[in-house]
Design a protein around this motif. Structure first.
Motif: not given
Length: 554
Positions: A215, A409, A47, A50, A43
């Protein structure tokens, strides 16, 4: 402007673009190592990428609108400075949260560079000639994208990953100085400026909320949950309000009337899926090379050269061909076909796919993107009204970034789910003592350093990432098909021979001529009416006699 004058004017822009691309790609090959050392999970990895794309996406239409209102030369210098300062600050990150925050600042500057460079190029180069110079931009992008990962890998292996964030600083200073000394744009007429703050806030808020949900869903909470309902509903409400505000605003961030232009609408649709291919490929191929094939950051950079070579060759060669012949439709349709074929081929990836085949697949996809990316902007600039040039250019870039952000995402979530399940299934087939070692080595869900894992566990992890990245490209195939369909239906308009400054001057001359014709018509009408009527206060002698006989006016 002569060819030499154009090259001089573009030198600072090209170097600025190179810096922004370099600062963004130099960390791509070392990102798995960075996230691992900062104790981040999949994750966090998603990110970090992202955050930059999100900031780029929401800021791009703002930069484009500012370009129609303010000094474009000053704006691109500010964007370049903001980008590089954000990059340098990210080099001091102590955790993934810190890194994500300063990657946002990188994205804010990157949005300006992406939009303003295209807008300024349109100011000084006609659409017919722009293909020739768009090839230069494509070449710079390809060199930065190829050289960045390779340079990043060398720096990481020699000095540590933090120096990747500092390498662009001296080059950026030179770029700002070059822009100041070589880029000379005509002064824009001063006018009253109205900034659509409400539209900017609503667009940024709606897009950001949607991407944050995308996300987090499936990890922090279930896809079908109260959190999903709240976030999706909030995003829809904000974006609906943004549409209402944009319809009423005097200076909208994205004039919705542009969607009446068929070329603009189809180019936007194509740009969304091109963004997924462009950004998603760069992100997930780095993970494939290091986590599925056990490559070092330097090796990862070398292994992704075929894709960028395809992009460089196609962008430069076909850009020049478009300028020479003035025909673009067949080239862009071919690019769409290559994008579909390349994405389909990459969907077959496994951890043991021969590198020769991987290189061919990457080259095909890179060539397709190179034939599409710059030319989508070109055809929009050729067809849109010159007064909306800035917002139209930034809108295409905005939707390309939006597609990339949503794609990274969503595909990152898919990759995380597939990898987790594949590792779980793979570990279940190991001996009990190996399962215990695997549980300890992969505890917490953080991205592992594959080369440090025991042989049996390493094979499980590599197989999981090889299968997962292949699944990511499989889900990208329908988007590539949408790109092909949109490009196929683009109107085959001829490319103009005037740059934006000349078009603006011609538009002003036409407007002035129209005003003069209207004034002349009014003058003629007034004169005709004056001749047709008798003079005020006078009348015919017989009329005066009758009036006197009656004792006054009748």
């Amino acid at each position: 402007m002569s060819h030499r004058q154009v090259l001089q004017a573009l030198s600072g822009l090209l170097l600025g673009m190179f810096v922004s691309i370099l600062a963004g790609t130099v960390v791509s090959t070392s990102l798995p190592l960075i996230i691992s050392e900062l104790k981040g999970d999949q994750s966090a990895y998603t990110w970090v990428v992202t955050a930059t794309l999100l900031a780029t996406t929401v800021s791009t239409p703002l930069w484009g609108k500012f370009a129609d209102l303010f000094n474009r030369k000053l704006l691109i210098q500010l964007a370049l400075g903001l980008f590089v300062l954000g990059s340098a600050a990210a080099g001091f990150a102590q955790n993934t949260d810190w890194l994500i925050v300063f990657r946002v600042f990188q994205g804010l500057g990157g949005g300006g560079l992406a939009a303003l460079s295209q807008i300024i190029m349109a100011d000084i180069i006609s659409p017919r000639e722009r293909g020739r110079y768009a090839g230069l931009f494509g070449g710079v992008m390809a060199v930065g994208t190829v050289g960045g990962p390779l340079l990043g890998g060398l720096i990481t292996d020699a000095f540590g990953w933090r120096w990747n964030f500092f390498v662009a600083l001296p080059v950026a200073i030179v770029a700002i100085m070059l822009i100041q000394s070589t880029l000379h744009l005509p002064k824009r007429a001063k006018r009253k400026v109205t900034i659509d703050y409400a539209g900017a806030v609503l667009i940024a808020g709606g897009v950001s909320l949607f991407l944050i949900w995308l996300s987090m869903a499936g990890k922090q909470f279930d896809w079908m949950s109260l959190e999903t309902l709240i976030m999706v509903t909030g995003a829809v409400v904000l974006l609906a309000a943004a549409v209402i505000v944009e319809l009423k605003a005097a200076e909208p961030i994205i004039p919705l009337s542009m969607f009446r232009n068929r070329t603009f609408t189809l180019a936007v649709i194509a740009s969304i899926s091109v963004g997924v291919s462009m950004f998603g490929t760069a992100v997930f191929l780095a993970q494939y090379m290091q986590l599925a094939r056990g490559a070092t950051p330097t090796q990862s950079g070398l292994l992704t050269i075929p894709m960028m070579a395809g992009l460089l060759i196609a962008s430069a060669f076909f850009g020049s061909l478009i300028s020479k012949r003035g025909r673009w439709k067949a080239i862009m349709v071919t690019g769409g076909v290559l994008a579909v074929v390349g994405t389909s081929l990459l969907s077959t990836l496994h951890y043991d796919t021969p590198f020769v085949l991987v290189a061919i697949y990457m080259f095909v996809l890179g060539a397709g993107i190179g034939m599409l990316m710059q030319n989508l902007v070109l055809v929009v600039q050729n067809s849109i009204e010159v007064r909306n040039l800035g917002v139209a250019t930034s809108a295409v870039t905005f939707f390309r970034s939006l597609g990339g952000t949503v794609g990274v995402s969503a595909l990152g979530s898919i990759l995380g789910t597939v990898v987790a399940q594949s590792i779980k299934d793979g570990i279940a087939g190991l001996a009990p003592e190996q399962q215990a070692v695997a549980a300890q080595a992969l505890a917490g869900g953080t991205i592992p350093q594959v080369n440090q894992l025991p042989e049996a566990i390493r094979v499980v992890v590599e197989s999981a990432y090889g299968t997962g990245v292949g699944q990511v490209f499989l889900y990208s195939v329908p988007l590539a098909v949408i790109t092909l369909i949109a490009v196929a239906f683009l109107p085959n308009a001829r490319l103009g021979t005037m740059n934006a400054v000349q078009r603006h001057g011609a538009a002003q001359e036409t407007e002035l001529e129209t005003e003069l014709e209207v004034a002349e018509d009014r003058l003629i009408s007034t004169s005709t009416a004056a001749v047709a009527l008798p003079p005020v206060g006078l009348s015919h002698p017989d009329e005066r006699g009758r009036r006197d006989a009656d004792g006054g006016d009748r």
